[in-house]
Design an enzyme around this catalytic site. Sequence first.
Site, PDB file in Angstrom:
ATOM      1  N   PHE A   1       0.801  -1.228   0.000  1.00 36.29           N
ATOM      2  CA  PHE A   1       0.000   0.000   0.000  1.00 36.29           C
ATOM      3  C   PHE A   1       0.834   1.279   0.000  1.00 36.29           C
ATOM      4  O   PHE A   1       0.288   2.380  -0.075  1.00 36.29           O
ATOM      5  CB  PHE A   1      -0.962   0.017   1.198  1.00 36.29           C
TER       6      PHE A   1
ATOM      7  N   ARG B   1      -2.173   8.364  21.072  1.00 39.85           N
ATOM      8  CA  ARG B   1      -2.579   7.197  20.275  1.00 39.85           C
ATOM      9  C   ARG B   1      -3.958   6.692  20.712  1.00 39.85           C
ATOM     10  O   ARG B   1      -4.766   6.296  19.883  1.00 39.85           O
ATOM     11  CB  ARG B   1      -1.546   6.075  20.405  1.00 39.85           C
TER      12      ARG B   1
ATOM     13  N   THR C   1      -5.775   2.256  13.965  1.00 41.18           N
ATOM     14  CA  THR C   1      -5.460   2.624  12.584  1.00 41.18           C
ATOM     15  C   THR C   1      -6.653   2.355  11.667  1.00 41.18           C
ATOM     16  O   THR C   1      -6.980   3.166  10.805  1.00 41.18           O
ATOM     17  CB  THR C   1      -4.224   1.845  12.096  1.00 41.18           C
TER      18      THR C   1
ATOM     19  N   ARG D   1     -10.781   8.737  15.306  1.00 43.97           N
ATOM     20  CA  ARG D   1     -11.129   7.866  14.175  1.00 43.97           C
ATOM     21  C   ARG D   1     -12.488   7.186  14.377  1.00 43.97           C
ATOM     22  O   ARG D   1     -13.228   6.981  13.421  1.00 43.97           O
ATOM     23  CB  ARG D   1     -10.030   6.834  13.947  1.00 43.97           C
TER      24      ARG D   1
ATOM     25  N   ASN E   1      -8.134   7.670   7.152  1.00 43.06           N
ATOM     26  CA  ASN E   1      -8.271   7.698   8.611  1.00 43.06           C
ATOM     27  C   ASN E   1      -7.845   9.020   9.243  1.00 43.06           C
ATOM     28  O   ASN E   1      -7.588   9.097  10.426  1.00 43.06           O
ATOM     29  CB  ASN E   1      -7.574   6.495   9.257  1.00 43.06           C
TER      30      ASN E   1
ATOM     31  N   HIS F   1      -2.459  11.107  11.717  1.00 39.26           N
ATOM     32  CA  HIS F   1      -1.281  10.290  12.040  1.00 39.26           C
ATOM     33  C   HIS F   1      -0.782  10.718  13.411  1.00 39.26           C
ATOM     34  O   HIS F   1      -0.780  11.905  13.745  1.00 39.26           O
ATOM     35  CB  HIS F   1      -0.158  10.519  11.022  1.00 39.26           C
TER      36      HIS F   1
END
Length: 152
Positions: free
Chosen positions: A60, A88, A94, A105, A115, A118
């Site tokens: 990807f 996080r 993710t 998210r 999403n 980062h």
Amino acid sequence: MANLERTFIAIKPDGVQRGLVGEIIKRFEQKGFRLVAMKFLRASEEHLKQHYIDLKDRPFFPGLVKYMNSGPVVAMVWEGLNVVKTGRVMLGETNPADSKPGTIRGDFCIQVGRNIIHGSDSVESAEKEIGLWFKPEELIDYKSCAHDWVYE
């Protein structure tokens, strides 16, 4: 009090285009983290390849670089106690389908390829990413008036 750490957070092109920049910043501020640096830019393919170098052999990777280069991003450095780990958690998984409601998210994303955000996954990667995206003089050192209301 334990040492404060820094993390790198980037709002991806889809987050910018969907008008979520303010909401994301608001969540980090309300948590009690301090914004140390921020810039709005369109990252070059070369810069993005360097940022995601650990993913270069993944199938990807070309699509990820193309997506991240498709529009502007908001690059930020946030500081606080356990900001990498807590950041996080605030982002969610993710894959947005695995993210809980209340996470960024979980609240705003549907697919892993879009999403919106980062976040550094360790203190070491945060240091590397901050160094890649910001010059030392772009990191602003100041004491927030809220500091004593957030930390003991």
